[in-house]
Design an enzyme around this catalytic site. Structure first.
Site, PDB file in Angstrom:
ATOM      1  N   ILE A 158     -30.266  14.590   2.640  1.00 17.04           N
ATOM      2  CA  ILE A 158     -30.923  13.563   1.826  1.00 17.04           C
ATOM      3  C   ILE A 158     -30.941  14.086   0.396  1.00 17.04           C
ATOM      4  CG2 ILE A 158     -33.090  12.332   1.390  1.00 17.04           C
ATOM      5  CD1 ILE A 158     -33.644  12.413   4.393  1.00 17.04           C
ATOM      6  N   THR A 186     -16.579  -2.352  -9.625  1.00 16.47           N
ATOM      7  CA  THR A 186     -17.655  -1.549  -9.039  1.00 16.47           C
ATOM      8  C   THR A 186     -18.939  -1.609  -9.866  1.00 16.47           C
ATOM      9  OG1 THR A 186     -18.341   0.748  -8.660  1.00 16.47           O
ATOM     10  CG2 THR A 186     -16.652   0.434 -10.281  1.00 16.47           C
ATOM     11  N   ASN A 224      -3.714   6.647 -12.361  1.00 17.24           N
ATOM     12  CA  ASN A 224      -3.548   5.797 -11.177  1.00 17.24           C
ATOM     13  C   ASN A 224      -4.242   4.443 -11.345  1.00 17.24           C
ATOM     14  OD1 ASN A 224      -2.711   5.700  -8.183  1.00 17.24           O
ATOM     15  ND2 ASN A 224      -4.843   5.000  -8.180  1.00 17.24           N
ATOM     16  N   TYR A 234     -14.403   7.454 -13.152  1.00 20.05           N
ATOM     17  CA  TYR A 234     -14.121   6.395 -12.178  1.00 20.05           C
ATOM     18  C   TYR A 234     -14.615   5.045 -12.701  1.00 20.05           C
ATOM     19  CZ  TYR A 234     -14.893   3.368  -8.178  1.00 20.05           C
ATOM     20  OH  TYR A 234     -14.934   2.270  -7.356  1.00 20.05           O
ATOM     21  N   ASP A 249       0.873  -1.186   0.000  1.00 23.20           N
ATOM     22  CA  ASP A 249       0.000   0.000   0.000  1.00 23.20           C
ATOM     23  C   ASP A 249       0.902   1.225   0.000  1.00 23.20           C
ATOM     24  OD1 ASP A 249      -3.237   0.232   1.158  1.00 23.20           O
ATOM     25  OD2 ASP A 249      -2.028   2.061   0.987  1.00 23.20           O
ATOM     26  N   ASN A 250       0.474   2.301  -0.636  1.00 18.09           N
ATOM     27  CA  ASN A 250       1.296   3.523  -0.570  1.00 18.09           C
ATOM     28  C   ASN A 250       0.868   4.416   0.591  1.00 18.09           C
ATOM     29  OD1 ASN A 250      -1.023   4.802  -1.395  1.00 18.09           O
ATOM     30  ND2 ASN A 250      -0.227   5.519  -3.359  1.00 18.09           N
ATOM     31  N   ALA A 286      -6.936   1.858  -5.523  1.00 16.75           N
ATOM     32  CA  ALA A 286      -7.526   2.728  -6.552  1.00 16.75           C
ATOM     33  C   ALA A 286      -8.037   4.010  -5.923  1.00 16.75           C
ATOM     34  CB  ALA A 286      -8.686   2.019  -7.249  1.00 16.75           C
ATOM     35  N   ARG A 325     -30.478   1.476  -2.712  1.00 12.60           N
ATOM     36  CA  ARG A 325     -29.140   0.923  -2.921  1.00 12.60           C
ATOM     37  C   ARG A 325     -29.056  -0.462  -2.268  1.00 12.60           C
ATOM     38  NH1 ARG A 325     -29.202   4.380  -5.865  1.00 12.60           N
ATOM     39  NH2 ARG A 325     -27.737   6.056  -6.321  1.00 12.60           N
TER      40      ARG A 325
HETATM   41  N1  UDP Z   1     -26.713   9.940  -0.016  1.00 14.38           N
HETATM   42  C1  UDP Z   1     -27.408  10.952   0.598  1.00 14.38           C
HETATM   43  N2  UDP Z   1     -26.716  11.839   1.374  1.00 14.38           N
HETATM   44  C2  UDP Z   1     -25.353  11.760   1.550  1.00 14.38           C
HETATM   45  C3  UDP Z   1     -24.652  10.720   0.914  1.00 14.38           C
HETATM   46  C4  UDP Z   1     -25.355   9.825   0.145  1.00 14.38           C
HETATM   47  O1  UDP Z   1     -28.632  11.067   0.464  1.00 14.38           O
HETATM   48  O2  UDP Z   1     -24.778  12.619   2.246  1.00 14.38           O
HETATM   49  C5  UDP Z   1     -27.438   8.966  -0.844  1.00 14.38           C
HETATM   50  C6  UDP Z   1     -26.983   8.908  -2.279  1.00 14.38           C
HETATM   51  O3  UDP Z   1     -27.747   9.796  -3.070  1.00 14.38           O
HETATM   52  C7  UDP Z   1     -27.255   7.441  -2.632  1.00 14.38           C
HETATM   53  C8  UDP Z   1     -27.075   6.705  -1.311  1.00 14.38           C
HETATM   54  O4  UDP Z   1     -27.184   7.687  -0.290  1.00 14.38           O
HETATM   55  O5  UDP Z   1     -28.577   7.290  -3.045  1.00 14.38           O
HETATM   56  C9  UDP Z   1     -25.727   6.014  -1.188  1.00 14.38           C
HETATM   57  O6  UDP Z   1     -24.715   6.937  -1.490  1.00 14.38           O
HETATM   58  P1  UDP Z   1     -23.180   6.640  -1.218  1.00 14.38           P
HETATM   59  O7  UDP Z   1     -22.401   7.884  -1.578  1.00 14.38           O
HETATM   60  O8  UDP Z   1     -22.998   6.098   0.156  1.00 14.38           O
HETATM   61  O9  UDP Z   1     -22.833   5.457  -2.231  1.00 14.38           O
HETATM   62  P2  UDP Z   1     -23.056   5.348  -3.823  1.00 14.38           P
HETATM   63  O10 UDP Z   1     -24.393   4.685  -4.008  1.00 14.38           O
HETATM   64  O11 UDP Z   1     -22.968   6.717  -4.405  1.00 14.38           O
HETATM   65  O12 UDP Z   1     -21.928   4.459  -4.253  1.00 14.38           O
END
Ligand code: UDP
Length: 324
Positions: free
Chosen positions: A208, A118, A93, A142, A33-34, A76, A222
């Site tokens: 939100i 991802t 990177n 990304y 790891d760096n 990454a 999610r």
């Molecule tokens: N989210 C949110 N407020 C925050 C961060 C994330 O409402 O401060 C929401 C975001 O829109 C997504 C979910 O939470 O629907 C998960 O986001 P996160 O960044 O954790 O992971 P991602 O799904 O982007 O990889």
């Protein structure tokens, strides 16, 4: 299988849990790891090498010193917004760095790699749950960088016999059940740690991002997968590289909304989470969750944490007693 496994990026959130899982299953992990984002304290073995994917000699040194049987590559840059603002950083990177690692592997006769990919390689979902056949069309650098790497693997497989498994994580979450390691990003952008920090007063509130989505409660859905389940999948993938080469989607298959995360966190902590309604975040699809059928079949893997409250409980235990 057993053996010496080079875990590149083993000081990070997911990598440190992978190392713990390997240690508990008769493997000998060697961490490289760096430490640009990783934490030395998160590495639960003394076998640590400071190395950087953009410094070819530092990679070769690790392979020269240790007789490596296989590689798990998790090093990454991971911030979507930053990748849009500075794509060069991400392509250099993530893509060039991985090429350096692969070339060193080929040069040293190492033929197996498990890679942290991802859900972002799919871009905006055309249907859910997302299976492996879903079109791959990333919407930011990304995700592009990770998809490019998956395609490079396919060519290296044909040309040099390199067997690979790319694990496409959905939302990694939670912490080690023993409280030794957990999530510690700077800056923190992930929902669950932000909610817990708002609850314990470290942040004023949690925003939100959008409450007018086409979902049951209007907030995004999610697929939150526990980091120990992810770690276990990496260990099993090492074994599966003998019978499979390609990409696998790693999630629980259970969709959870932003409001449900906040509700579960309030229940577990017994405290109210201060929230602020904010506009949608650019690039956020309304629903993103996995079909994990293929991963279960190929890896002979079963996610243990399918209940969001149990996942958040481990994250809360870590948040209260963070070691780094
Ligand atoms: N989210 C949110 N407020 C925050 C961060 C994330 O409402 O401060 C929401 C975001 O829109 C997504 C979910 O939470 O629907 C998960 O986001 P996160 O960044 O954790 O992971 P991602 O799904 O982007 O990889």
């Amino acid at each position: 299988m057993s053996g010496r496994i080079l875990v590149f990026g083993g000081a990070g959130y997911i990598g440190s849990h992978v190392v713990k899982s390997l240690l508990g299953n008769c493997y000998e992990p060697i961490v490289a790891d760096n430490l640009s984002f990783g934490h030395r304290q998160a590495v639960l073995t003394d076998e640590f090498e400071q190395a950087d994917l953009l410094d070819v000699r530092s990679i070769d040194r690790v392979f020269d010193k240790h007789k490596i049987d296989a590689v798990i590559h998790l090093a990454a840059f991971i911030q979507v917004g930053e990748s849009v603002a500075d794509p060069a950083k991400y392509y250099r990177n993530n893509v060039v760095g991985t090429l350096n690692l692969l070339d060193s592997m080929v040069g040293h006769g190492v033929k197996k790699i498990v890679f942290s990919s991802t859900a972002a390689i799919f871009g905006s979902p055309q249907y859910t749950p997302i299976d492996e056949a879903h079109p791959k069309s990333p919407i930011n650098p990304y995700g592009q960088s990770k998809l490019m790497i998956e395609r490079i693997f396919e060519d290296y497989h044909k040309a040099y016999g390199l067997s690979h498994i790319a694990l496409r994580y959905f939302n990694a979450s939670g912490a080690d059940k023993d409280g030794q390691i957990g999530e510690s990003h700077n800056p923190e952008t992930h929902l669950i740690p932000l909610v817990l920090k708002a609850i314990n007063g470290e942040r004023e509130n949690v925003k939100i991002f959008g409450s007018d989505y086409d979902t049951p409660d209007g907030t995004c859905l999610r697929d939150y997968i526990h980091v120990e389940d992810l770690a276990e999948a990496h260990r099993l993938a090492l074994e599966a590289t003998d019978r499979f080469s390609g990409g696998l989607n790693l999630g629980t298959g259970v969709p959870t909304s932003v409001k449900e995360i906040i509700g579960a966190a309030e229940k577990i902590t017994g405290k109210k989470c201060p929230v602020e309604y904010a506009p949608r975040r650019e690039g956020d699809p309304s629903k993103l969750y996995a079909s994990n059928e293929k991963a279960k079949e190929i890896l002979r893997w079963v996610p243990r944490y399918t209940d969001i409250e149990r996942i958040i409980q481990t994250a809360w235990n870590w948040e209260k007693n963070k070691k780094f």
